[in-house]
Design a protein around this motif. Structure first.
Motif, short mmCIF file in Angstrom:
data_model
loop_
_atom_site.label_atom_id
_atom_site.label_comp_id
_atom_site.label_asym_id
_atom_site.label_seq_id
_atom_site.Cartn_x
_atom_site.Cartn_y
_atom_site.Cartn_z
N HIS A 137 0.86 -1.18 0.00
CA HIS A 137 0.00 0.00 0.00
C HIS A 137 0.90 1.23 0.00
CE1 HIS A 137 -3.56 2.46 1.07
NE2 HIS A 137 -2.72 3.13 1.86
N ALA A 138 0.40 2.34 -0.55
CA ALA A 138 1.13 3.61 -0.53
C ALA A 138 0.28 4.69 0.09
CB ALA A 138 1.54 4.01 -1.95
N HIS A 139 0.88 5.44 0.99
CA HIS A 139 0.22 6.63 1.55
C HIS A 139 0.95 7.85 0.99
CE1 HIS A 139 -2.14 9.11 4.28
NE2 HIS A 139 -1.02 9.78 4.51
N VAL A 140 0.21 8.71 0.29
CA VAL A 140 0.83 9.78 -0.49
C VAL A 140 0.50 11.14 0.12
CG1 VAL A 140 0.99 10.82 -2.77
CG2 VAL A 140 0.61 8.36 -2.55
N SER A 141 1.54 11.87 0.49
CA SER A 141 1.37 13.23 1.00
C SER A 141 1.07 14.17 -0.17
CB SER A 141 2.63 13.70 1.73
OG SER A 141 2.98 12.80 2.77
N ILE A 142 0.39 15.28 0.10
CA ILE A 142 -0.03 16.17 -0.97
C ILE A 142 1.04 17.21 -1.29
CG2 ILE A 142 -2.50 15.80 -0.67
CD1 ILE A 142 -2.57 18.48 0.91
N THR A 143 2.27 16.74 -1.46
CA THR A 143 3.36 17.63 -1.86
C THR A 143 3.58 17.50 -3.37
OG1 THR A 143 4.98 15.91 -1.30
CG2 THR A 143 4.48 17.55 0.39
N HIS A 144 4.15 18.54 -3.94
CA HIS A 144 4.27 18.63 -5.40
C HIS A 144 4.95 17.42 -6.05
CE1 HIS A 144 5.07 20.24 -9.39
NE2 HIS A 144 6.37 20.07 -9.19
N PRO A 145 6.09 16.93 -5.54
CA PRO A 145 6.72 15.79 -6.22
C PRO A 145 5.84 14.54 -6.23
CG PRO A 145 8.26 16.84 -4.71
CD PRO A 145 6.90 17.42 -4.41
N CYS A 146 4.96 14.41 -5.23
CA CYS A 146 4.17 13.18 -5.11
C CYS A 146 3.08 13.07 -6.16
CB CYS A 146 3.56 13.10 -3.71
SG CYS A 146 4.79 12.82 -2.40
N VAL A 147 2.59 14.19 -6.67
CA VAL A 147 1.52 14.10 -7.67
C VAL A 147 2.03 13.40 -8.92
CG1 VAL A 147 1.92 16.33 -8.83
CG2 VAL A 147 -0.39 15.38 -8.70
N HIS A 148 3.32 13.55 -9.22
CA HIS A 148 3.89 12.91 -10.40
C HIS A 148 4.15 11.42 -10.16
CE1 HIS A 148 4.43 16.88 -12.18
NE2 HIS A 148 4.91 17.27 -11.02
N LEU A 150 1.89 9.47 -8.58
CA LEU A 150 0.61 8.75 -8.54
C LEU A 150 0.42 7.78 -9.71
CD1 LEU A 150 -1.82 11.55 -7.30
CD2 LEU A 150 -1.29 9.41 -6.12
N PRO A 151 0.68 8.18 -10.97
CA PRO A 151 0.51 7.22 -12.06
C PRO A 151 1.40 5.99 -11.93
CG PRO A 151 0.66 9.46 -12.92
CD PRO A 151 1.04 9.53 -11.47
N LEU A 152 2.58 6.15 -11.37
CA LEU A 152 3.50 5.03 -11.18
C LEU A 152 2.95 4.05 -10.14
CD1 LEU A 152 6.86 7.02 -11.10
CD2 LEU A 152 5.72 6.00 -13.08
N LEU A 153 2.32 4.58 -9.10
CA LEU A 153 1.72 3.73 -8.07
C LEU A 153 0.52 2.99 -8.63
CD1 LEU A 153 1.91 6.24 -5.08
CD2 LEU A 153 3.51 4.39 -5.61
N HIS A 154 -0.27 3.69 -9.47
CA HIS A 154 -1.40 3.02 -10.13
C HIS A 154 -0.89 1.89 -11.02
CE1 HIS A 154 -3.76 7.05 -9.71
NE2 HIS A 154 -3.83 6.32 -8.60
#
Length: 312
Positions: A137-148, A150-154
């Protein structure tokens, strides 16, 4: 590096300077004499989620960008001292930092230094893929680098959670996180119509459950099966001294239950217990409830022994 992690935490590392003030809001004055004083320590949202998960016995890895500076040294020491696996990527602007004003009742006001971020900040794709490949599982903080990321986690097939914090339901910055996660946490503080926002997240995104936390009022759950369902708060076992990290603790407790296969209401109870514990910890402290204490309090609260967490 462990072959398997329960949770990969992305983003949210930084350093807070804690300033105790006589009241909030703080009236203007030329100066104040304050006690117990001013102290700087590591620990922002991703750090505290990783700490909470680790304390609950979940194998956790934290990935983020930090600077080659004294603040970064505090973040490194935080993970080392708490036994949290941490992979750092250089952050050219320096380690993120904030000032938290904390009132006598435990409420806080956070001032985030936004000058550390750059548009070009990224978590390396190969590194994200590597860690995602050995995580549940991944828990993603809402910081700018993390939005990029998301597709890799999907792409890796991970379930994802995120905390939108004090989203107003309108700011488009939060939408990729809100619509890209399976479990969405959000504070109700800035939401004019929490249920409407929660339903929109369910309808437009991939979320299976949306949780709106409401402080002393507890939390509200919404799933595709119905709701919203109110989950009452849990009274802290000690005096409330600080609300810093309470939302991160709630998320950790909820995810502990979810990864153990519990139903959403039981997960929210775990979150409420963990969040209540966090409110009894001073802002300068870094302590999270452990698995034994959490499950013991859950039994005391409900009178039922279900939820042993054996699936985590």
């Amino acid at each position: 590096m462990s072959s398997t992690y329960d949770v990969l935490v992305l983003g949210g590392s930084g350093v807070d300077t804690i300033v105790h003030v006589p009241e909030l809001p703080l009236p203007y004055a030329d100066s104040y004499m304050i006690r117990p004083g001013i102290e700087t320590r590591a620990g922002q949202t991703g750090d505290f989620v990783a700490l909470g998960l680790t304390s609950l016995g979940l194998s956790t890895h934290h990935l983020d960008m930090i600077g080659d500076d004294p603040q970064g040294d505090l973040v490194r020491a935080f993970h080392r001292d708490h036994g949290i696996d941490f992979t750092e990527v250089p952050l050219p602007g320096g380690t993120k930092r904030a000032v938290n004003l904390v009132g006598p009742d435990g409420r806080r006001l956070s001032l985030y230094d936004d000058s550390r971020s750059r548009e070009s900040d990224r978590l390396p794709e190969d590194l994200v893929r590597e860690l995602a490949g050995v995580s549940r599982h991944a828990h993603v903080s809402i910081t700018h680098p993390c939005v990029h990321a998301l597709p890799l986690l999907h792409e890796a097939g991970l379930t994802i959670s995120t905390d939108l914090h004090d989203w107003d339901g309108r700011n488009p910055y939060h939408e990729p996180f809100a619509y890209g996660a399976d479990v969405v946490f959000v504070s109700s503080a800035a939401l004019a119509d929490p249920e409407r926002t929660m339903r929109r997240v369910l309808e437009r995104g991939r979320a299976q459950v949306v949780v709106a936390t409401a402080g002393a009022e507890g939390s509200y759950l919404l799933t595709a099966d119905g709701g919203p369902v109110h989950v009452p708060p849990v009274a802290p076992r000690g005096p409330v001294v600080d609300s810093n990290g309470a939302g991160d603790a709630f998320a950790s407790g909820f995810l502990f239950g979810r990864l153990a296969g519990e139903d959403p209401r039981r997960c929210a109870l775990y979150g409420a217990i963990a969040g209540a514990h966090a409110c009894t910890v001073p802002a300068t402290g870094c302590d999270a409830i452990d698995r034994t204490a959490l499950l013991g309090e859950a039994v005391a609260f409900t009178g039922t022994p279900e939820g042993a967490g054996t699936g985590a």
